[in-house]
Every structure is written in C-alpha cells, then in structure tokens.
Write a protein that holds these residues in place. Structure first.
Motif: not given
Length: 143
Positions: A54-61, A101-104, A117-122
């Motif tokens: 029931a969780i939805d995660i999106d990244v746009e730009r 941040l590296d969103t990929e 959520l773990r978001i690496p630094i570019a």
C-alpha cells in the motif's frame, strides 16, 4: 470496556471523527525524520499499520513523493467498535531533493511500520583533492 476521563482527549477524538480522512486528492501528512549518515541521506517515515503493497514511492527529477494508504481491518459482523483513534486513509509527503543526491540509486526498506529511504550522495558532490601542477618556469615580458 475502556473508560476515558480526560475531556481534552475526548474533544480531540471528536474532532478527528468529524474530519475527513486523507484521500488521493487531499492526503494527510505523515511524520518523518531526515539525516545524513556517512555518504548517504536517510529519510524515515512512520507508517504503522500500513502494508508494504500500500506504499507508493516516486521520483521525478528531484521531487520525491511517498504515498501510503492505511486501510480498515476486516471485522466480523458481530464486532462492535468501542474506540477508534487510529486514523485511516491516504498519507503523503513530498520532498525536494538536492541536485547533489543520486536519485538513480535510492534504496527503500520497510520494517516495523517504518519506511526508510537511503539516498546516496552523488560522486560529483563529494569533496575531492585537487592537485597543483608544477609550472614550466617564469616568463619574462620585456618591453
């Protein structure tokens, strides 16, 4: 049977019952923590009682959107609700992520009602040493 004597708690409960739960067009906000841990940013959302599907995660730009839905628990026909304080409905949070941040390569884990959520630094944003090259000597200008 549960008994409550705090009038302010009862007023809060009544206000919650009168308020409409979150919908997809107007979701409720979910609490979160955000911090840096080494070479990544960590964002943790409290979502107790929400199933992972029931969780939805999106990244746009650079816009991160997290939506979740807490659905009512199926009850038998002979169950009479005495007290209901846990909110149901849609919860959402949007965060603008820095270009550093590296969103990929975002990693998501869900455990014990907490979405992490773990978001690496570019690489381009990490500090680096720049070496100084030796010059070829002095050039004299005469006039």
């Amino acid at each position: 049977m549960l008994m409550r004597t705090d009038p302010f708690r009862e007023l809060d409960r009544l206000a919650q019952q009168l308020m409409v739960p979150g919908t997809w067009s107007k979701p409720s906000v979910m609490p979160m923590d955000a911090y840096r841990e080494g070479d990544e940013y960590v964002v943790a959302f409290d979502l107790p009682g929400v199933t992972a599907d029931a969780i939805d995660i999106d990244v746009e730009r650079n816009m991160l959107t997290v939506k979740a839905e807490r659905r009512p628990v199926a009850k038998a026909d002979d169950v009479q609700m005495e007290l209901s304080e846990r909110p149901l409905g849609i919860f959402s949070r949007q965060i603008v992520l820095a270009d550093t941040l590296d969103t990929e390569h975002i990693k998501a884990d869900y455990d014990a009602g907490v979405l992490t959520l773990r978001i690496p630094i570019a690489e381009r944003a990490k500090p680096r040493k720049i070496s100084i090259g030796a010059g070829s000597g002095r050039t004299e200008i005469s006039g």
